[in-house]
Design an enzyme around this catalytic site. Structure first.
Site, PDB file in Angstrom:
ATOM      1  N   ASP A  64      25.234  35.748  -7.552  1.00 22.64           N
ATOM      2  CA  ASP A  64      25.756  36.941  -6.875  1.00 22.64           C
ATOM      3  C   ASP A  64      25.231  38.257  -7.448  1.00 22.64           C
ATOM      4  OD1 ASP A  64      27.051  36.689  -9.287  1.00 22.64           O
ATOM      5  OD2 ASP A  64      29.077  36.723  -8.495  1.00 22.64           O
ATOM      6  N   HIS A  65      24.762  38.240  -8.700  1.00 21.90           N
ATOM      7  CA  HIS A  65      24.331  39.492  -9.339  1.00 21.90           C
ATOM      8  C   HIS A  65      22.859  39.813  -9.048  1.00 21.90           C
ATOM      9  CE1 HIS A  65      28.037  39.069 -11.576  1.00 21.90           C
ATOM     10  NE2 HIS A  65      27.807  40.168 -12.269  1.00 21.90           N
ATOM     11  N   ASP A 119      31.984  35.914 -16.932  1.00 27.76           N
ATOM     12  CA  ASP A 119      31.980  37.265 -16.381  1.00 27.76           C
ATOM     13  C   ASP A 119      33.331  37.887 -16.700  1.00 27.76           C
ATOM     14  OD1 ASP A 119      30.350  38.930 -14.046  1.00 27.76           O
ATOM     15  OD2 ASP A 119      32.497  39.354 -14.142  1.00 27.76           O
ATOM     16  N   ARG A 380      34.069  49.808 -12.469  1.00 24.92           N
ATOM     17  CA  ARG A 380      33.480  50.446 -13.661  1.00 24.92           C
ATOM     18  C   ARG A 380      32.639  51.639 -13.268  1.00 24.92           C
ATOM     19  NH1 ARG A 380      32.212  44.824 -16.770  1.00 24.92           N
ATOM     20  NH2 ARG A 380      34.350  44.698 -17.552  1.00 24.92           N
ATOM     21  N   SER A 538      31.718  44.340 -20.085  1.00 24.88           N
ATOM     22  CA  SER A 538      31.235  43.045 -19.603  1.00 24.88           C
ATOM     23  C   SER A 538      31.298  41.952 -20.659  1.00 24.88           C
ATOM     24  CB  SER A 538      29.791  43.233 -19.140  1.00 24.88           C
ATOM     25  OG  SER A 538      29.006  42.139 -19.492  1.00 24.88           O
ATOM     26  N   ARG A 540      28.739  39.977 -21.093  1.00 17.71           N
ATOM     27  CA  ARG A 540      27.350  39.543 -21.282  1.00 17.71           C
ATOM     28  C   ARG A 540      27.045  39.311 -22.764  1.00 17.71           C
ATOM     29  NH1 ARG A 540      25.627  45.459 -19.229  1.00 17.71           N
ATOM     30  NH2 ARG A 540      26.919  44.694 -17.556  1.00 17.71           N
TER      31      ARG A 540
HETATM   32  C1  MIC Z   1      29.753  43.642 -14.963  1.00 12.47           C
HETATM   33  O1  MIC Z   1      30.531  43.911 -14.056  1.00 12.47           O
HETATM   34  O2  MIC Z   1      29.551  44.402 -15.921  1.00 12.47           O
HETATM   35  C2  MIC Z   1      28.999  42.306 -14.900  1.00 12.47           C
HETATM   36  C3  MIC Z   1      27.596  42.594 -14.596  1.00 12.47           C
HETATM   37  O3  MIC Z   1      29.546  41.533 -13.869  1.00 12.47           O
HETATM   38  C4  MIC Z   1      29.178  41.595 -16.250  1.00 12.47           C
HETATM   39  C5  MIC Z   1      28.406  40.348 -16.360  1.00 12.47           C
HETATM   40  C6  MIC Z   1      26.968  40.531 -16.707  1.00 12.47           C
HETATM   41  O4  MIC Z   1      26.607  41.458 -17.426  1.00 12.47           O
HETATM   42  O5  MIC Z   1      26.182  39.688 -16.256  1.00 12.47           O
HETATM   43  C7  MIC Z   1      30.639  41.266 -16.576  1.00 12.47           C
HETATM   44  O6  MIC Z   1      31.539  41.864 -16.049  1.00 12.47           O
HETATM   45  O7  MIC Z   1      30.888  40.416 -17.453  1.00 12.47           O
HETATM   46 FE1  SF4 Z   2      29.743  41.935  -9.756  1.00  9.45          FE
HETATM   47 FE2  SF4 Z   2      30.659  42.658 -12.152  1.00  9.45          FE
HETATM   48 FE3  SF4 Z   2      30.560  44.402 -10.119  1.00  9.45          FE
HETATM   49 FE4  SF4 Z   2      32.296  42.433 -10.041  1.00  9.45          FE
HETATM   50  S1  SF4 Z   2      32.246  44.094 -11.524  1.00  9.45           S
HETATM   51  S2  SF4 Z   2      31.012  43.101  -8.344  1.00  9.45           S
HETATM   52  S3  SF4 Z   2      31.171  40.765 -11.010  1.00  9.45           S
HETATM   53  S4  SF4 Z   2      28.846  43.420 -11.145  1.00  9.45           S
END
Ligand code: MIC
Ligand code: SF4
Length: 567
Positions: A64-65, A119, A380, A538, A540
């Site tokens: 999805d990313h 995630d 975010r 996140s 990550r």
């Molecule tokens: C985010 O919303 O910051 C992400 C991208 O979904 C991350 C995951 C990632 O960095 O791959 C998260 O929320 O953990």
């Molecule tokens: Fe995707 Fe993270 Fe954004 Fe949710 S917050 S839509 S999981 S990038």
């Protein structure tokens, strides 16, 4: 003594330890899911364990990313993930099926269970009455390999809800924004938020999921709602009534802390740049010009969110100065709103429809222009996350967002003179599993395909007794994982390639960091000094692995205890 919901679920999954706040507990996990940007590492780590099959009842690999396919890199990752899922007995959710948390809520989340996801917004499942925790790839891999999930038992903070939301202009998003205003991005650290009180009946499952999803921004381990008649109604509507169990706290359950929220007093709220807790009322910003509006993300892309937006846009026109982008959360939501003609209403008003994926939320397209104001129904707004460093990103409900898109400026949706229908929860959702590939019994002839974008996992030597290294960077409070390891369309395709992605570590804060770190690596390595809440945001693990690859020996930071100032 009575038990709260957290104690009930943890108790029924306890592998070892005691449910005393702060002490280590091991939990048996029912479900593990990964997304592509963190999942490639997790599946490489699982593969390195040498097992034939995942050892948990359910594993799902989502894509999805990293959905932009500008070259071979992201599609290489997708193919690796699809073949790894087929080999090791996981479901595979194909690109286009939707954002992992929304799809998981629709297809698999079930009350009373424990799920881990790679995630940070995995707590979305808390809206269904499950304990759903965001973890790093290695945690997911070891649990898929059969280990218990170990964490220090969090404190349980009760959020006592009462009253009713002033619908339709006030939404669940406004509730979580108000909680962020009160508790801040550190307020949930080391805690689980358990919702209860008479007001919880006012919220349906997808509204509850909006609240638990964005609870991640409090730094909380997770958030959870009871499972009740509303949960049953939703599960019946998605054709999974057999997954329902009732789950509530005992009358005499005890909590480390309690906060009270009167839903009837919640107003439309908005988070200002550049933090989700920089929250004020929409009214106080009335008149602020808006250049871009993005609606969707895992926080607000359910059928309900989309339907409310369509009802505002219908027969209206998006303001000349605004770019409106909409990403419905799942293919099912997309299909349902398409059948009802709601996409036609959105497109007619001037919306740009995007795929069911993370998209602009993580800087994968849809970046605002320099210095512009973007209002998003996302979770975010860290500086630079949108892809444009000097943009001003705000966070608000889908209802407020749609109203701003029409007016071209911020206005309290109640004062905008735009009529809107109240939402009635459907008794039947569209169900379509054709983008979900189920695990097969015989996987002996499946080959895991690793294109040139997939590199081996880097491994660290054992820790030395003493570390002597140079301090390379000193930082303040609330350094986010986006600061440490930025995302966006240029960086995300390197998630399966640690040597390449490590060039971007701290690049938004100090462009010379990676070269300085590599230089120091030859002389014993470097140290980073953080303050409170280092690594906010996140899950990550690249924010740890990539600095490690650059020779960082230690990060010295305060373990924030979080504050819960109830004012
Ligand atoms: C985010 O919303 O910051 C992400 C991208 O979904 C991350 C995951 C990632 O960095 O791959 C998260 O929320 O953990
Ligand atoms: Fe995707 Fe993270 Fe954004 Fe949710 S917050 S839509 S999981 S990038």
């Amino acid at each position: 003594m009575g038990k709260n919901i957290v104690e009930k679920i943890f108790g029924s999954h306890l592998a070892y330890g005691e449910l005393t706040a702060g002490s280590p507990v091991g939990l048996k996990v029912d479900q593990v899911y990964t997304q592509d940007a963190t999942g490639t590492m997790a599946w490489l780590q699982f593969e390195a364990m040498g097992l034939n099959k995942v050892q948990v009842p359910l594993a799902v690999s989502y894509v999805d990313h990293n959905m932009l396919q500008q070259d071979y890199m992201n599609p290489d990752d997708h193919l690796f993930l699809q073949t790894a899922a087929a080999k090791f007995g996981a479901y595979f959710s194909r690109p286009g099926n939707g954002i992992c948390h929304q799809v998981h809520l629709e297809q698999f989340a079930a009350p009373g269970k424990i799920a881990l996801g790679t995630d940070s917004h995995t707590p979305t499942g808390g809206g269904m009455g499950m304990i759903s925790i965001g973890v790093g790839g290695l945690d997911a891999a070891t649990v898929m390999g059969g280990a218990a999930f170990e964490l220090n038992m969090p404190k349980v903070l009760k959020v006592h809800l009462f009253g009713k939301l002033k619908r339709p202009y006030v939404t669940a998003m406004d509730v979580i924004l108000e909680i962020l205003r009160r508790l801040t991005v550190k307020g949930g650290v080391g805690k689980i938020l358990e919702y209860g009180g008479p007001g919880d009946k006012d919220l349906n499952v997808t509204e509850r999921a909006t609240i638990t999803n964005m609870g991640a921004e409090l730094g909380a381990t997770t958030s959870v709602f009871p499972s009740d008649e509303r949960t049953k109604f939703y599960l019946e509507a998605v054709g999974r009534e057999n997954d329902w169990i009732e789950l509530s706290a005992d009358e005499d359950a005890s909590y480390a802390e309690v906060i009270r929220i009167n839903l009837g007093k919640i107003e439309p709220m908005i988070a200002q740049p550049h933090s989700p807790d920089n929250v004020v009322t929409v009214k106080s910003l009335a008149g602020t010009k808006v250049n871009q509006v993005c609606i969707g993300s895992c926080t607000n892309s359910s059928y309900q969110g989309m339907k409310s937006v369509a009802s505002i846009l219908k027969d209206n026109t998006v303001s000349e100065g605004v770019n409106l982008l909409i990403n419905p959360g799942s293919k099912q939501v997309y299909e349902m709103i398409a059948k009802e003609g709601l996409i036609a209403d959105m497109v007619a008003a001037g919306a740009r429809m995007l795929e069911s994926s993370c998209g602009p939320c993580i800087g994968m397209g849809g970046a605002p222009a320099s210095g512009q104001v973007s209002v998003r129904s996302y979770n975010r707004n860290f500086k630079g996350r949108s892809g444009t460093k000097d943009a001003f990103v705000y966070l608000a409900s889908p209802v407020s967002c749609a109203v701003f898109a029409l007016k071209g400026e911020m206005v309290d949706p109640r004062d905008a003179g735009i009529p809107m229908k109240k939402f009635r929860e459907p008794s039947k959702y569209t169900i379509n599993r054709n983008f979900l590939i189920a695990p097969k019994q015989d996987t002996s002839d499946v080959k895991v395909v690793k294109g040139p974008n997939i590199k081996e996992v880097s491994v660290k030597d054992a820790l030395k007794d003493a570390i002597e290294a140079e301090v390379l960077l000193k930082l303040g409070d609330n350094v986010t994982t986006d600061d440490i390891m930025p995302a966006g369309s240029k960086v995300l395709p390197f998630r399966s390639n640690i040597p390449a992605i490590s060039n971007f570590v701290f690049s938004n804060i100090d462009n010379s960091f990676s070269s300085r770190a590599l230089e120091a690596k030859g002389k014993g390595g470097g140290i980073i000094i953080g303050a409170e809440n280092y690594g906010q945001g996140s899950s990550r693990e690249h924010a740890a692995i990539a600095p490690m690859f650059l020779g960082i020996q230690a990060v010295i930071a305060n373990r924030s205890r979080g504050s819960t100032d109830p004012t």
